[in-house]
Design a protein around this motif. Structure first.
Motif, PDB file in Angstrom:
ATOM      1  N   ASP A 109       0.836  -1.229   0.122  1.00 44.47           N
ATOM      2  CA  ASP A 109      -0.086  -0.055  -0.162  1.00 44.47           C
ATOM      3  C   ASP A 109       1.073   1.290   0.001  1.00 44.47           C
ATOM      4  O   ASP A 109       0.556   2.332   0.308  1.00 44.47           O
ATOM      5  N   GLY A 124      -1.721   0.408  -8.399  1.00 41.46           N
ATOM      6  CA  GLY A 124      -2.011  -0.756  -8.465  1.00 41.46           C
ATOM      7  C   GLY A 124      -0.655  -1.660  -8.809  1.00 41.46           C
ATOM      8  O   GLY A 124       0.418  -1.192  -9.073  1.00 41.46           O
ATOM      9  N   GLU A 125      -0.719  -2.954  -8.474  1.00 36.16           N
ATOM     10  CA  GLU A 125       0.250  -3.960  -8.377  1.00 36.16           C
ATOM     11  C   GLU A 125       1.415  -3.679  -9.600  1.00 36.16           C
ATOM     12  O   GLU A 125       2.514  -3.725  -9.770  1.00 36.16           O
ATOM     13  N   GLN A 126       0.736  -3.836 -10.849  1.00 31.53           N
ATOM     14  CA  GLN A 126       1.315  -3.691 -12.028  1.00 31.53           C
ATOM     15  C   GLN A 126       2.156  -2.526 -12.193  1.00 31.53           C
ATOM     16  O   GLN A 126       3.302  -2.561 -12.652  1.00 31.53           O
ATOM     17  N   ARG A 128       3.219  -0.640  -9.828  1.00 33.35           N
ATOM     18  CA  ARG A 128       4.444  -0.687  -8.976  1.00 33.35           C
ATOM     19  C   ARG A 128       5.657  -1.609  -9.378  1.00 33.35           C
ATOM     20  O   ARG A 128       6.676  -1.258  -9.441  1.00 33.35           O
TER      21      ARG A 128
END
Length: 196
Positions: A109, A124-126, A128
Motif C-alpha cells: 500500500d 496498483g500492483e502492475q 508498482r
C-alpha cells in the motif's frame, strides 16, 4: 494497438524533435541513455508498454534529472506517440518524489507522492512492478556507464532494490546484484538466500 517498432521509431523522432540528442547525460546524450534503458528492458523481456516507457522515461524530467523535454501539461502529445499505458508509466516514474516515496516502496500500500501536483496515491500492483523495473533499468545503466556513480550510490540502490525485489523480474534482480554489489560482498536474495 500500435506495433512496437513503429511506436519506437515515432518516439525516437519525438525525442529528437525535442532535443534529446543535445542533452548531455552520463555515457553520451540523453537519447543514448534512453535507448540503452529500453534495450535493457527488452533484454529482461519486459512487455512492449514498459519498453516504450523506458525509452521515454525522462520526457518530463525526473526527480534525479530535472531537464524536461515536455511539461506534464502536454501528456497528450506523448500519449499520441506511445499510447496511454506506456505514458502512464512514464508519468508515474517522472512524477515520483523519491525522498517521500522510496522509504515505503516495498509495502503493497505504498503511497506515491507526485512532485508535480503535490498529491499522493497508491498505484496498483502492475504499476508498482513497472516502476520498480524501470527504476532498476535506469539506475543500472548509470552504474554500468559511470563507476563513480556506482561507487557512490551502488550500495544504497542495491538495498532499495533488495527491499523491492519481489516487484522485479528475476533478470532485473540478478543484474542489480551483479552490477550494484560491492566486489567481494555477498548480496541477500529473499528468494534464494545469500549469494555466496
Amino acid at each position: 494497438m500500435t506495433a512496437l517498432p513503429d511506436a519506437t521509431d515515432r518516439a525516437v523522432a519525438l525525442l529528437r524533435e525535442f532535443g534529446a540528442e543535445n542533452v548531455g547525460h552520463p555515457g553520451g546524450t540523453l537519447l543514448t541513455h534512453l535507448r540503452r534503458v529500453q534495450a535493457r528492458l527488452a533484454g529482461w523481456r519486459a512487455r512492449p508498454a514498459l519498453r516504450l516507457a523506458g525509452l521515454c522515461h525522462a520526457f518530463y524530467g525526473t526527480d534525479g534529472f530535472p531537464a524536461a523535454l515536455l511539461t506534464p501539461d502536454r501528456r497528450d502529445d506523448l500519449v499520441a506517440v506511445i499510447g496511454a499505458e506506456a505514458e502512464a508509466i512514464v508519468y508515474l516514474y517522472a512524477s515520483c518524489d523519491r525522498k517521500a516515496t522510496y522509504p515505503a516502496l516495498d509495502q503493497a500500500d505504498a503511497v506515491f507522492h507526485d512532485r508535480f501536483t503535490g498529491r499522493s496515491h497508491v498505484p496498483g500492483e502492475q504499476m508498482r512492478r513497472d516502476f520498480a523495473e524501470l527504476s532498476a533499468a535506469n539506475e543500472i545503466d548509470l552504474a554500468v556507464i559511470d563507476s563513480g556513480f556506482r561507487e557512490e550510490w551502488g550500495p544504497e540502490l542495491l538495498a532499495l532494490f533488495g527491499r523491492v525485489q519481489d516487484l522485479l523480474s528475476a533478470d532485473a534482480w540478478r543484474e542489480c546484484r551483479t552490477v550494484l554489489a560491492a566486489p567481494g560482498l555477498p548480496s541477500t536474495d529473499r528468494r534464494t538466500g545469500p549469494d555466496l
